[in-house]
Design an enzyme around this catalytic site. Structure first.
Site, PDB file in Angstrom:
ATOM      1  N   SER A 128       0.698  -1.074  -0.048  1.00 24.14           N
ATOM      2  CA  SER A 128      -0.024  -0.014   0.110  1.00 24.14           C
ATOM      3  C   SER A 128       0.901   1.276  -0.107  1.00 24.14           C
ATOM      4  O   SER A 128       2.017   1.357   0.735  1.00 24.14           O
ATOM      5  CB  SER A 128      -1.210  -0.222   1.332  1.00 24.14           C
ATOM      6  N   LYS A 182      -4.438  -6.642   3.938  1.00 21.60           N
ATOM      7  CA  LYS A 182      -4.535  -5.450   3.020  1.00 21.60           C
ATOM      8  C   LYS A 182      -5.853  -5.154   2.577  1.00 21.60           C
ATOM      9  O   LYS A 182      -6.236  -4.209   2.061  1.00 21.60           O
ATOM     10  CB  LYS A 182      -3.475  -5.951   1.828  1.00 21.60           C
ATOM     11  N   HIS A 185      -7.485  -3.058   5.105  1.00 24.91           N
ATOM     12  CA  HIS A 185      -6.758  -1.841   5.079  1.00 24.91           C
ATOM     13  C   HIS A 185      -7.539  -0.942   3.716  1.00 24.91           C
ATOM     14  O   HIS A 185      -7.978   0.128   4.075  1.00 24.91           O
ATOM     15  CB  HIS A 185      -5.504  -1.952   4.449  1.00 24.91           C
ATOM     16  N   ASN A 186      -7.642  -1.632   2.796  1.00 22.87           N
ATOM     17  CA  ASN A 186      -8.390  -0.895   1.680  1.00 22.87           C
ATOM     18  C   ASN A 186      -9.932  -0.739   1.958  1.00 22.87           C
ATOM     19  O   ASN A 186     -10.387   0.482   1.692  1.00 22.87           O
ATOM     20  CB  ASN A 186      -8.522  -1.789   0.535  1.00 22.87           C
ATOM     21  N   GLU A 189      -9.828   2.420   4.212  1.00 22.45           N
ATOM     22  CA  GLU A 189      -9.430   3.161   2.829  1.00 22.45           C
ATOM     23  C   GLU A 189     -10.475   3.970   2.411  1.00 22.45           C
ATOM     24  O   GLU A 189     -11.005   5.222   2.362  1.00 22.45           O
ATOM     25  CB  GLU A 189      -8.614   2.996   2.279  1.00 22.45           C
TER      26      GLU A 189
END
Length: 482
Positions: A128, A182, A185-186, A189
């Site tokens: 990222s 991940k 995380h996204n 986001e």
């Protein structure tokens, strides 16, 4: 001299990771399906470096030191599997394939096992930070076969972002753990970006503030508890002018794209029964934005928004919107970490939440000062059920509560949508409710489907059925939870 690592896929992320590795003293061999891209890269950005260009997979593999490490920076999905199958005959036992794209974690589970059966190692790693992060230090989240970690660790930790002398890269866990983290995380986001957009609409349309004023406000917010990469770049966006001197942001079409990781996060939350309401609303907000033509038609047919203009204390409302942004951001992370906690238990991932917060402090898109507080919360209590229960966040939510509600009310009064602010507030109020109206819901389910219910005056796990109409009989449906 043989290369330390090979990389396939010279799009923006791939090229910048190669240059980053080169800067840190690692020799990289590169390959791209369109081989002319290799030559253009060597004659352009990589000119004067130690990067080795190759024009076939055979040439790429032959140029690598043993154990050979090949990193894929290609489109997630079938393309990854295609390259894996092409590489397998060229590799030897103990060689390593790394997938650095945004692959679905279940695909990484499958690939790790598939390659292990062939005496090869597989690492699925989240990367990222976008173009800038890849070039100067991303957050890297590796998982897969841990036997491969000592080989790639020196490279990944050297090129990752560094915060307080610590690399934003550590082993996450077996199989798809890296890509799972991940994915979350996204999802977070998506939530962060939607929250910022809702604050933007309340400030611009609700309070009538100009792009120049928004630049000042977001620059100020970036000095406090909201300090983050996304707040920083948002301030910069408001200051950017088009060739005619007007704000460029006002000329950008209001339709948002997405690549799927936010959707995957929401789907997985549903599979695990975890309320991920804010991130779900953020995904749906993008979907609604994409229906531009339909929205334009609806705007001409449906009643207009209320004509009421804001007439109160502007500075106080700006502060309230800031509180709403901060409180809802806490909810987004609380939901995301709660999802990871459930996934760790369900999939046996053994995730270290404090370490994850450390990996996200630098390089990645959601990097922020805020993550230090999350790290501290898990250092204090590694078994913390929900971030909202940590003392720091209990206090933060208490202080932001009143302003948060005022911001949501402003949106309601002016007809400005705040799906993420509102859903986060509903989750917060629900989470801290000792009693919810689900008792009625269970009565309804038992009434029409004999699905049974538990009683407050009986032990948990003991189920009852009522013949509500006098005609339903005593037979109950099997009790189960999806």
């Amino acid at each position: 001299m043989k290369a330390d690592i090979g990389l396939i896929g010279l799009a923006v992320m791939g090229q910048n990771l190669v240059l980053n590795m080169n800067d840190h003293g690692f020799q990289v061999a590169v390959f791209n399906r369109t081989t002319s891209t290799v030559d253009e890269f060597l004659d352009g950005p990589a000119k004067g470096t130690q990067v080795i260009g190759t024009h076939s997979l055979e040439e790429l593999v032959a140029s690598l030191a043993s154990p050979r490490v090949v990193m894929l920076m290609v489109k997630a999905g079938e393309v990854v599997d295609q390259y894996i199958d092409k590489l397998i005959p060229l590799l030897s036992a103990g060689d390593i394939i790394v997938d650095g794209g945004n692959s679905l974690f279940t695909d990484t589970n499958r690939r790790t096992q598939y390659l292990q059966e062939k005496n090869l190692y597989f690492i699925g790693t989240g990367v990222s930070g976008g173009e800038e992060g890849a070039r100067h230090g991303p957050s890297i989240m590796p998982g897969g076969n841990k036997a491969a970690w000592p080989t790639v660790k020196p490279i990944f930790q050297a090129i990752s972002a560094q915060v307080d002398g610590q690399p934003c890269c550590e082993w996450v866990g077996d199989n798809g753990a890296g890509h799972y983290v991940k994915m979350v995380h996204n999802g977070i986001e998506y939530g962060d970006m939607q929250l910022i957009c809702e604050a933007y609409q309340l400030l611009s349309e609700g309070l009538g503030l100009s792009a120049a004023q928004l630049h000042e406000i977001f620059s100020d917010w970036n000095q406090g508890a909201l300090s983050s990469y996304l707040i920083e770049i948002t301030a910069g966006i408001f200051a950017y002018q088009d060739v005619d001197g007007l704000p460029l942001v006002d000329k950008i079409l209001d339709t948002a794209g997405q690549k799927g990781t936010g959707k995957w996060t929401g789907i997985n939350a549903l599979d695990l029964g975890i309320p991920l309401t804010l991130i779900g609303e953020s995904v749906f907000a993008r979907c609604l934005s994409a229906q531009k033509d339909e929205r334009v038609k609806a705007a001409s047919v449906l009643p207009k928004r209320p004509a009421t203009a804001f007439s109160g204390d502007q500075q106080a409302m700006i502060a309230a919107i800031r509180d709403a942004l901060y409180a809802a951001k806490i909810i987004s992370y609380a939901q995301g970490f709660r999802l990871m906690r459930e996934a760790s238990k369900e999939y046996g991932l053994s995730l270290n939440y404090g370490e994850i917060a450390l990996m996200w402090r630098g390089g990645c898109i959601i990097r922020s000062q805020f993550l230090n507080d999350i790290k501290q919360a898990y250092d204090t209590n590694p078994e913390l059920e929900n971030l909202l229960l940590a003392d720091f966040f209990v206090d933060a939510m208490s202080k932001a509560d009143a302003g948060w509600r005022k911001a949501v009310i402003l949106g309601i009064e002016l007809g400005l949508p705040t799906p993420a602010f509102s859903s986060a507030l509903a989750y917060y109020d629900g989470y801290r409710s000792e009693r919810l109206p689900a008792n009625l819901l269970q009565a309804q389910r038992d009434y029409f489907g004999a699905h049974t219910y538990e009683r407050i005056d009986q032990p948990r796990g003991k189920f009852f059925h009522t013949d509500w109409t006098g005609q339903g009989g005593k037979v109950a449906s099997t009790t189960y939870t999806v």
